[in-house]
Design a protein around this motif. Structure first.
Motif, PDB file in Angstrom:
ATOM      1  N   THR A  39       0.850  -1.192   0.000  1.00 38.03           N
ATOM      2  CA  THR A  39       0.000   0.000   0.000  1.00 38.03           C
ATOM      3  C   THR A  39       0.888   1.245   0.000  1.00 38.03           C
ATOM      4  O   THR A  39       1.970   1.246   0.580  1.00 38.03           O
ATOM      5  N   GLY A  40       0.423   2.314  -0.625  1.00 42.65           N
ATOM      6  CA  GLY A  40       1.097   3.605  -0.529  1.00 42.65           C
ATOM      7  C   GLY A  40       2.447   3.660  -1.222  1.00 42.65           C
ATOM      8  O   GLY A  40       2.771   2.811  -2.056  1.00 42.65           O
ATOM      9  N   SER A  41       3.220   4.678  -0.866  1.00 37.39           N
ATOM     10  CA  SER A  41       4.557   4.908  -1.427  1.00 37.39           C
ATOM     11  C   SER A  41       5.533   5.105  -0.277  1.00 37.39           C
ATOM     12  O   SER A  41       5.187   5.687   0.744  1.00 37.39           O
ATOM     13  N   LEU A  42       6.748   4.666  -0.480  1.00 37.68           N
ATOM     14  CA  LEU A  42       7.735   4.678   0.611  1.00 37.68           C
ATOM     15  C   LEU A  42       8.747   5.815   0.460  1.00 37.68           C
ATOM     16  O   LEU A  42       8.950   6.338  -0.626  1.00 37.68           O
ATOM     17  N   GLY A  43       9.370   6.146   1.548  1.00 42.21           N
ATOM     18  CA  GLY A  43      10.534   7.036   1.522  1.00 42.21           C
ATOM     19  C   GLY A  43      10.384   8.327   2.309  1.00 42.21           C
ATOM     20  O   GLY A  43      11.377   8.894   2.762  1.00 42.21           O
ATOM     21  N   ALA A  44       9.135   8.816   2.473  1.00 39.78           N
ATOM     22  CA  ALA A  44       8.952  10.133   3.098  1.00 39.78           C
ATOM     23  C   ALA A  44       9.354  10.128   4.568  1.00 39.78           C
ATOM     24  O   ALA A  44      10.010  11.057   5.051  1.00 39.78           O
ATOM     25  N   SER A  45       8.960   9.088   5.282  1.00 36.57           N
ATOM     26  CA  SER A  45       9.245   9.047   6.713  1.00 36.57           C
ATOM     27  C   SER A  45      10.752   9.004   6.967  1.00 36.57           C
ATOM     28  O   SER A  45      11.281   9.733   7.828  1.00 36.57           O
ATOM     29  N   GLY A  46      11.446   8.178   6.211  1.00 38.73           N
ATOM     30  CA  GLY A  46      12.904   8.080   6.357  1.00 38.73           C
ATOM     31  C   GLY A  46      13.597   9.377   5.975  1.00 38.73           C
ATOM     32  O   GLY A  46      14.569   9.785   6.616  1.00 38.73           O
ATOM     33  N   ALA A  47      13.078  10.035   4.929  1.00 36.61           N
ATOM     34  CA  ALA A  47      13.665  11.313   4.514  1.00 36.61           C
ATOM     35  C   ALA A  47      13.471  12.367   5.599  1.00 36.61           C
ATOM     36  O   ALA A  47      14.372  13.174   5.870  1.00 36.61           O
ATOM     37  N   ALA A  48      12.304  12.354   6.237  1.00 32.48           N
ATOM     38  CA  ALA A  48      12.046  13.299   7.331  1.00 32.48           C
ATOM     39  C   ALA A  48      12.990  13.038   8.497  1.00 32.48           C
ATOM     40  O   ALA A  48      13.587  13.967   9.054  1.00 32.48           O
ATOM     41  N   LEU A  49      13.127  11.767   8.856  1.00 35.49           N
ATOM     42  CA  LEU A  49      14.018  11.414   9.971  1.00 35.49           C
ATOM     43  C   LEU A  49      15.452  11.844   9.666  1.00 35.49           C
ATOM     44  O   LEU A  49      16.152  12.406  10.523  1.00 35.49           O
ATOM     45  N   HIS A  50      15.872  11.624   8.433  1.00 38.24           N
ATOM     46  CA  HIS A  50      17.222  12.010   8.011  1.00 38.24           C
ATOM     47  C   HIS A  50      17.419  13.527   8.149  1.00 38.24           C
ATOM     48  O   HIS A  50      18.427  13.997   8.695  1.00 38.24           O
ATOM     49  N   ALA A  51      16.434  14.302   7.684  1.00 34.27           N
ATOM     50  CA  ALA A  51      16.543  15.770   7.753  1.00 34.27           C
ATOM     51  C   ALA A  51      16.507  16.259   9.199  1.00 34.27           C
ATOM     52  O   ALA A  51      17.234  17.184   9.562  1.00 34.27           O
ATOM     53  N   LEU A  52      15.670  15.636  10.026  1.00 35.42           N
ATOM     54  CA  LEU A  52      15.579  16.036  11.430  1.00 35.42           C
ATOM     55  C   LEU A  52      16.890  15.756  12.164  1.00 35.42           C
ATOM     56  O   LEU A  52      17.376  16.590  12.936  1.00 35.42           O
ATOM     57  N   ARG A  53      17.454  14.585  11.897  1.00 37.64           N
ATOM     58  CA  ARG A  53      18.727  14.246  12.542  1.00 37.64           C
ATOM     59  C   ARG A  53      19.840  15.184  12.105  1.00 37.64           C
ATOM     60  O   ARG A  53      20.680  15.582  12.891  1.00 37.64           O
ATOM     61  N   ASN A  99      19.426  18.131  10.888  1.00 31.16           N
ATOM     62  CA  ASN A  99      19.009  19.520  11.046  1.00 31.16           C
ATOM     63  C   ASN A  99      19.095  20.283   9.727  1.00 31.16           C
ATOM     64  O   ASN A  99      19.567  21.412   9.674  1.00 31.16           O
ATOM     65  N   THR A 100      18.647  19.634   8.669  1.00 29.99           N
ATOM     66  CA  THR A 100      18.594  20.269   7.355  1.00 29.99           C
ATOM     67  C   THR A 100      17.143  20.516   6.976  1.00 29.99           C
ATOM     68  O   THR A 100      16.236  20.103   7.696  1.00 29.99           O
ATOM     69  N   ALA A 101      16.929  21.192   5.840  1.00 29.68           N
ATOM     70  CA  ALA A 101      15.578  21.577   5.416  1.00 29.68           C
ATOM     71  C   ALA A 101      14.689  20.337   5.293  1.00 29.68           C
ATOM     72  O   ALA A 101      15.100  19.323   4.734  1.00 29.68           O
ATOM     73  N   LEU A 102      13.479  20.473   5.825  1.00 31.34           N
ATOM     74  CA  LEU A 102      12.552  19.344   5.873  1.00 31.34           C
ATOM     75  C   LEU A 102      11.357  19.643   4.974  1.00 31.34           C
ATOM     76  O   LEU A 102      10.661  20.627   5.169  1.00 31.34           O
ATOM     77  N   ASP A 103      11.140  18.777   3.989  1.00 25.95           N
ATOM     78  CA  ASP A 103       9.989  18.901   3.084  1.00 25.95           C
ATOM     79  C   ASP A 103       8.712  18.674   3.896  1.00 25.95           C
ATOM     80  O   ASP A 103       8.589  17.643   4.569  1.00 25.95           O
ATOM     81  N   PRO A 104       7.757  19.630   3.850  1.00 27.59           N
ATOM     82  CA  PRO A 104       6.527  19.456   4.659  1.00 27.59           C
ATOM     83  C   PRO A 104       5.774  18.164   4.348  1.00 27.59           C
ATOM     84  O   PRO A 104       5.165  17.572   5.243  1.00 27.59           O
ATOM     85  N   SER A 105       5.843  17.704   3.093  1.00 28.27           N
ATOM     86  CA  SER A 105       5.133  16.459   2.746  1.00 28.27           C
ATOM     87  C   SER A 105       5.832  15.241   3.370  1.00 28.27           C
ATOM     88  O   SER A 105       5.195  14.224   3.634  1.00 28.27           O
ATOM     89  N   HIS A 106       7.126  15.352   3.597  1.00 26.08           N
ATOM     90  CA  HIS A 106       7.835  14.282   4.304  1.00 26.08           C
ATOM     91  C   HIS A 106       7.533  14.360   5.800  1.00 26.08           C
ATOM     92  O   HIS A 106       7.315  13.342   6.456  1.00 26.08           O
ATOM     93  N   ARG A 107       7.507  15.590   6.326  1.00 20.84           N
ATOM     94  CA  ARG A 107       7.276  15.757   7.761  1.00 20.84           C
ATOM     95  C   ARG A 107       5.923  15.181   8.181  1.00 20.84           C
ATOM     96  O   ARG A 107       5.809  14.521   9.209  1.00 20.84           O
ATOM     97  N   VAL A 108       4.907  15.424   7.362  1.00 17.14           N
ATOM     98  CA  VAL A 108       3.564  14.971   7.755  1.00 17.14           C
ATOM     99  C   VAL A 108       3.496  13.445   7.799  1.00 17.14           C
ATOM    100  O   VAL A 108       2.814  12.864   8.649  1.00 17.14           O
TER     101      VAL A 108
END
Ligand SMILES: [Mg+2]
Length: 314
Positions: free
Chosen positions: A163-177, A179-188
């Motif tokens: 189901t769905g598409s993968l990658g957004a959650s991991g990209a958000a975690l990577h950016a948060l760790r 401390n780089t720009a975080l895509d709002p669609s990944h953050r959600v």
């Protein structure tokens, strides 16, 4: 027999905190205040139960999420395990360990817990609050099912769907760790994951018979499925749906996605699924006889060392 009425709570600081939470949980919590929860399971169905802990500085950092998101995410993550079994959520029990410095945020955490329950249809049936050195939210989810999806029932010849598409959650975690720009669609996707409850009911009815939810990363979770079923799983990376601008090799290592992988003997109606849920259902691989392993291919060539998610490195 459950009653929506709560039992009157006695005096004390802990009970004041619970009284305050019950205001956030209006219409969601049921019969709070007795020594234990009572639960009706529909006749002929089985009780399905799971417990999940969400701990500060282990699963999240305070600066990454609002208190409401932290509450939501803990319960949504726990509820995803019911989706993986095709169980309908009935209720939750919630254990909150709250340090002094989080005390003022408790109602907002509670509001997030209620948001998640409104999303899944679960009632808040009871719980426990305690002081602690770090914030932790431990959620017991209780559901019921007539026909469950299990990890151990894949057979050679089955087709695997995601189901769905993968990658957004991991990209958000990577950016948060980092401390780089975080895509709002990944953050959600990281902050407000959607357990696939209704989707799993559809999948079970449509003939899926095995499932796992993607919590550790597709590659790692498929390895759990392969091990449980004693089969080889073959996935072509080109077939894995990925969010824009994320390479497939990273998307299959992206954890806490809470999408479902299911195995089915006969083809599933992916167009009907997509129309119903506004979410793709994609054929990503097949099950073969052989060693219990996951074979990831790109352009027909096996890709080595496709990684997974490590819960203990935030
Ligand atoms: Mg799971």
């Amino acid at each position: 027999v459950t009653s929506p009425e709560h039992i009157a709570l006695g005096p004390g600081r802990e009970f004041d905190a619970i009284r305050s939470l019950l205001r956030e949980w209006a219409g969601v919590a049921e019969h709070i205040g007795d020594d234990a929860a009572l639960l009706e399971v529909p006749r002929g169905e089985r009780l399905v139960a799971s417990v999940d802990a969400c701990i500060e500085n282990r699963h999240f950092r305070r600066e990454w999420l609002t208190p409401r998101e932290i509450g939501y995410r803990a319960v949504a993550a726990a509820s995803s395990d019911l989706a993986a079994m095709a169980a309908r959520p009935l209720g939750i029990l919630i254990a909150l360990a709250v340090p002094d410095q989080w005390r003022a945020d408790l109602d907002e955490i509670g509001a997030g817990i209620a948001d998640a329950c409104r999303g899944t249809g679960a009632r808040i049936l009871g719980g426990n609050t305690t002081a602690a050195g770090e914030l932790s939210i431990t959620t017991t989810v209780l559901g019921s099912a007539f026909a469950v999806l299990e990890r151990s029932t894949l057979r050679p010849g089955d087709t695997l769907y995601l189901t769905g598409s993968l990658g957004a959650s991991g990209a958000a975690l990577h950016a948060l760790r980092a401390n780089t720009a975080l895509d709002p669609s990944h953050r959600v996707r990281f902050a407000r994951p959607q357990p696939r409850i209704a989707e799993s009911q559809w999948l079970a009815r449509a003939g899926a018979h095995a499932a796992i939810d993607v919590s550790d990363g597709l590659a790692v979770d498929l390895a759990h499925l392969a091990a449980a079923s004693g089969v080889t799983i073959e996935v072509h990376l080109e077939d894995v749906p990925v969010v824009p601008a994320i390479p497939a090799e990273r998307a299959v290592a992206s954890g806490e996605e809470y999408e479902l992988v299911v195995g089915a003997r006969a083809p599933l109606d992916t167009a009907d699924f997509a129309a119903r849920f506004g979410l793709p259902l994609t054929r990503i691989g097949l099950v073969r006889e052989g060693d219990t392993e996951v074979v990831m291919l790109r352009a027909g060539v096996r890709v080595a060392n496709v990684g997974g998610y490590d819960h203990f490195t935030i």
